[in-house]
Design a protein around this motif. Sequence first.
Motif, PDB file in Angstrom:
ATOM      1  N   PRO A  37      53.165  68.838  79.611  1.00 41.04           N
ATOM      2  CA  PRO A  37      53.517  67.813  78.474  1.00 41.04           C
ATOM      3  C   PRO A  37      54.374  66.653  79.415  1.00 41.04           C
ATOM      4  CG  PRO A  37      53.677  69.868  77.255  1.00 41.04           C
ATOM      5  CD  PRO A  37      53.329  70.047  78.719  1.00 41.04           C
ATOM      6  N   MET A  38      54.838  67.312  80.621  1.00 40.39           N
ATOM      7  CA  MET A  38      55.774  66.215  81.362  1.00 40.39           C
ATOM      8  C   MET A  38      54.951  65.746  82.300  1.00 40.39           C
ATOM      9  SD  MET A  38      59.179  68.524  82.103  1.00 40.39           S
ATOM     10  CE  MET A  38      58.472  69.840  82.721  1.00 40.39           C
ATOM     11  N   LEU A  39      53.796  66.231  82.977  1.00 38.51           N
ATOM     12  CA  LEU A  39      52.955  65.925  84.112  1.00 38.51           C
ATOM     13  C   LEU A  39      51.723  65.282  83.786  1.00 38.51           C
ATOM     14  CD1 LEU A  39      53.591  68.688  86.393  1.00 38.51           C
ATOM     15  CD2 LEU A  39      54.871  66.713  86.173  1.00 38.51           C
ATOM     16  N   ALA A  40      51.038  65.514  82.735  1.00 38.44           N
ATOM     17  CA  ALA A  40      49.739  65.262  82.629  1.00 38.44           C
ATOM     18  C   ALA A  40      49.588  64.085  81.472  1.00 38.44           C
ATOM     19  CB  ALA A  40      48.916  66.169  82.152  1.00 38.44           C
ATOM     20  N   PRO A  41      48.730  63.326  81.584  1.00 40.02           N
ATOM     21  CA  PRO A  41      48.090  62.064  80.474  1.00 40.02           C
ATOM     22  C   PRO A  41      48.199  62.809  79.056  1.00 40.02           C
ATOM     23  CG  PRO A  41      47.013  61.911  82.428  1.00 40.02           C
ATOM     24  CD  PRO A  41      47.636  63.134  82.436  1.00 40.02           C
ATOM     25  N   ALA A  42      48.295  61.972  78.081  1.00 34.22           N
ATOM     26  CA  ALA A  42      48.206  62.490  76.660  1.00 34.22           C
ATOM     27  C   ALA A  42      46.725  62.956  76.653  1.00 34.22           C
ATOM     28  CB  ALA A  42      48.485  61.686  75.737  1.00 34.22           C
ATOM     29  N   GLY A  43      46.474  64.147  75.906  1.00 34.20           N
ATOM     30  CA  GLY A  43      45.181  64.653  75.774  1.00 34.20           C
ATOM     31  C   GLY A  43      44.668  65.581  76.705  1.00 34.20           C
ATOM     32  N   THR A  44      45.379  65.651  78.077  1.00 28.47           N
ATOM     33  CA  THR A  44      45.095  66.501  79.065  1.00 28.47           C
ATOM     34  C   THR A  44      45.501  67.757  79.129  1.00 28.47           C
ATOM     35  OG1 THR A  44      44.550  64.670  80.474  1.00 28.47           O
ATOM     36  CG2 THR A  44      44.764  66.619  81.520  1.00 28.47           C
ATOM     37  N   ARG A  45      45.020  68.864  79.143  1.00 31.96           N
ATOM     38  CA  ARG A  45      45.605  70.342  79.015  1.00 31.96           C
ATOM     39  C   ARG A  45      45.190  70.895  80.328  1.00 31.96           C
ATOM     40  NH1 ARG A  45      42.908  69.055  74.509  1.00 31.96           N
ATOM     41  NH2 ARG A  45      40.951  69.757  75.200  1.00 31.96           N
ATOM     42  N   LEU A  46      46.343  71.455  80.935  1.00 36.71           N
ATOM     43  CA  LEU A  46      46.368  72.206  82.144  1.00 36.71           C
ATOM     44  C   LEU A  46      46.816  73.754  81.948  1.00 36.71           C
ATOM     45  CD1 LEU A  46      48.757  69.758  84.250  1.00 36.71           C
ATOM     46  CD2 LEU A  46      46.168  69.853  84.037  1.00 36.71           C
ATOM     47  N   GLY A  47      46.139  74.466  82.971  1.00 34.80           N
ATOM     48  CA  GLY A  47      46.444  75.856  82.941  1.00 34.80           C
ATOM     49  C   GLY A  47      46.315  76.312  84.242  1.00 34.80           C
ATOM     50  N   GLY A  48      46.836  77.539  84.327  1.00 32.67           N
ATOM     51  CA  GLY A  48      46.973  78.328  85.682  1.00 32.67           C
ATOM     52  C   GLY A  48      48.312  78.090  86.293  1.00 32.67           C
ATOM     53  N   ARG A  49      48.369  78.577  87.641  1.00 33.69           N
ATOM     54  CA  ARG A  49      49.928  78.419  88.286  1.00 33.69           C
ATOM     55  C   ARG A  49      49.562  77.577  89.513  1.00 33.69           C
ATOM     56  NH1 ARG A  49      53.889  81.163  86.829  1.00 33.69           N
ATOM     57  NH2 ARG A  49      52.643  82.274  85.334  1.00 33.69           N
ATOM     58  N   ALA A  50      50.781  77.137  89.940  1.00 33.76           N
ATOM     59  CA  ALA A  50      50.865  76.554  91.283  1.00 33.76           C
ATOM     60  C   ALA A  50      52.161  76.809  91.761  1.00 33.76           C
ATOM     61  CB  ALA A  50      51.030  75.109  91.051  1.00 33.76           C
ATOM     62  N   VAL A  51      51.878  77.856  92.820  1.00 28.46           N
ATOM     63  CA  VAL A  51      52.934  78.290  93.656  1.00 28.46           C
ATOM     64  C   VAL A  51      53.465  77.300  94.753  1.00 28.46           C
ATOM     65  CG1 VAL A  51      53.899  80.005  95.210  1.00 28.46           C
ATOM     66  CG2 VAL A  51      52.252  80.628  93.434  1.00 28.46           C
ATOM     67  N   VAL A  52      54.741  76.566  94.810  1.00 24.99           N
ATOM     68  CA  VAL A  52      55.003  75.522  95.656  1.00 24.99           C
ATOM     69  C   VAL A  52      56.222  75.673  96.281  1.00 24.99           C
ATOM     70  CG1 VAL A  52      53.881  73.914  93.720  1.00 24.99           C
ATOM     71  CG2 VAL A  52      56.150  74.561  93.405  1.00 24.99           C
ATOM     72  N   ASP A  53      56.531  75.042  97.378  1.00 25.44           N
ATOM     73  CA  ASP A  53      57.611  75.066  98.260  1.00 25.44           C
ATOM     74  C   ASP A  53      57.488  73.549  98.996  1.00 25.44           C
ATOM     75  OD1 ASP A  53      59.955  74.956  99.872  1.00 25.44           O
ATOM     76  OD2 ASP A  53      59.258  76.965 100.740  1.00 25.44           O
ATOM     77  N   VAL A  54      57.703  72.533  98.396  1.00 21.40           N
ATOM     78  CA  VAL A  54      57.464  71.158  98.968  1.00 21.40           C
ATOM     79  C   VAL A  54      58.658  70.261  98.744  1.00 21.40           C
ATOM     80  CG1 VAL A  54      55.989  69.129  98.152  1.00 21.40           C
ATOM     81  CG2 VAL A  54      55.015  71.379  97.858  1.00 21.40           C
ATOM     82  N   SER A  55      58.940  69.644  99.710  1.00 20.48           N
ATOM     83  CA  SER A  55      59.732  68.537  99.790  1.00 20.48           C
ATOM     84  C   SER A  55      59.382  67.128 100.360  1.00 20.48           C
ATOM     85  CB  SER A  55      60.894  69.020 100.882  1.00 20.48           C
ATOM     86  OG  SER A  55      60.401  69.081 102.057  1.00 20.48           O
ATOM     87  N   ALA A  82      41.050  64.328  80.180  1.00 24.49           N
ATOM     88  CA  ALA A  82      41.192  63.366  81.140  1.00 24.49           C
ATOM     89  C   ALA A  82      39.723  62.652  81.621  1.00 24.49           C
ATOM     90  CB  ALA A  82      41.838  64.250  82.507  1.00 24.49           C
ATOM     91  N   GLY A  83      39.012  62.718  80.538  1.00 27.32           N
ATOM     92  CA  GLY A  83      37.384  62.066  80.495  1.00 27.32           C
ATOM     93  C   GLY A  83      36.747  62.722  81.249  1.00 27.32           C
ATOM     94  N   LEU A  84      37.199  64.247  81.658  1.00 28.12           N
ATOM     95  CA  LEU A  84      36.044  65.053  82.311  1.00 28.12           C
ATOM     96  C   LEU A  84      35.064  65.708  81.306  1.00 28.12           C
ATOM     97  CD1 LEU A  84      38.534  67.082  84.503  1.00 28.12           C
ATOM     98  CD2 LEU A  84      36.948  65.460  85.155  1.00 28.12           C
TER      99      LEU A  84
END
Length: 404
Positions: A37-55, A82-84
């Motif tokens: 809800p914070m990252l994706a456009p409205a109507g786009t659903r995300l799943g899975g995991r991202a392991v990050v260490d980014v600057s 997302a139109g997919l």
Amino acid sequence: ASVAGQPVAARLLVWNLADPMLDFALRGSVDLAAVAPMLAPAGTRLGGRAVVDVSGRGRARDAGTMVLGGHAQLQNVSIEGAGLPQRLENVNGRIDFLPESAAIQRLSARAGRSSFSIDATVQHPLALMAPPGKVPPADVEFAFRSTYLDLADVLPTTPGAPFLPNATGGGRVLIDRLKQGKLDVTAVQAEVKLAPAALEAPHFSLQGYGGTVSGDARFDLRDTRRPAYAIHANADQVRADAILGAWTPVKDLLAGALSSKIQFSGVGQTPEEIKHTLTLVGLAAITDGHFGPGPALDALAQFVNVPKFRRLEFSRLELPMRIEQGRLVTDPVVLNGASGEWRLAGAIGFDGTLDYAVSITLPPAVADALGARSALAAGALSDAQGRMLLDPHVTGSTKAPRVS
């Protein structure tokens, strides 16, 4: 913080608020469904995991120049909406961020029956996600591999939705089997150049319809519902019956080994759009082939009372052709063989309509061998040399031809 039970640590520094500059870092195992809800456009659903260490550090309004460091590991990520046209799933891979560049290692994904993997290096990677024209494009070098790719599984369905990233550069494509509507080919190899919303293949080759096709192509995908394309193709030993049966209403009319040079272009994907925009100019050379049997030659043979006209064999045929307003036009063609000399010109519509003028000249020996004397009753004429002359006109449709 804790997100979906997983610890996440971050820091953010912002200064020069009129034109913000950022210095940030993020570390943790992120549940994408929880942060969607914070990252994706409205109507786009995300799943899975991202392991990050980014600057990262840079100007907020110019993401393309952001300097990044660290890495991200995608684990069974999925994207829906997302139109997919299909849910993008099983997205796995690793991205290592270096100053002003990123290395993508074995990024793989599935969509419907299609699957693919990508290895790439990207200069200014955040620019990939920016709208073309808003930010200078990222520079990409890549290798794309797929065992099966149906473009209907991956091309966005939203009018105007971008399919290609905001990128320049190029790479190499290998696809074992590629489908797009009526196109169904194998062993696709291509050198590819990218531009924002456009793709060019200075050289491609593929196997299809019993032979090999090579050439160059360009695609404009600014509006993915109406893609524009221009292709120069050289076909070598393609089966004429296979390619005509796939792309035209004419099935089993013409057989033989076809070699041709063709230029064609068009806009859109639907039959109606193709009918009004597809243009083609080419010359086909067909060897060791035959016309018929089929409804058109059956009707002609019955009309002129010459049963052997149901199948016309030839050793070589040169066939100039072009597409105009939804019709495949064959310019005057001369056919010599055991069935005499045939001259024909006309067109076949994409809707199956026929309009062909045919002129047949039978020397006396050929007329006798074919048992064609009975054609005199159907209006055939004889000249001073004893040759029999017939001038039928074939109209109607491929399924219900009419001869006069």
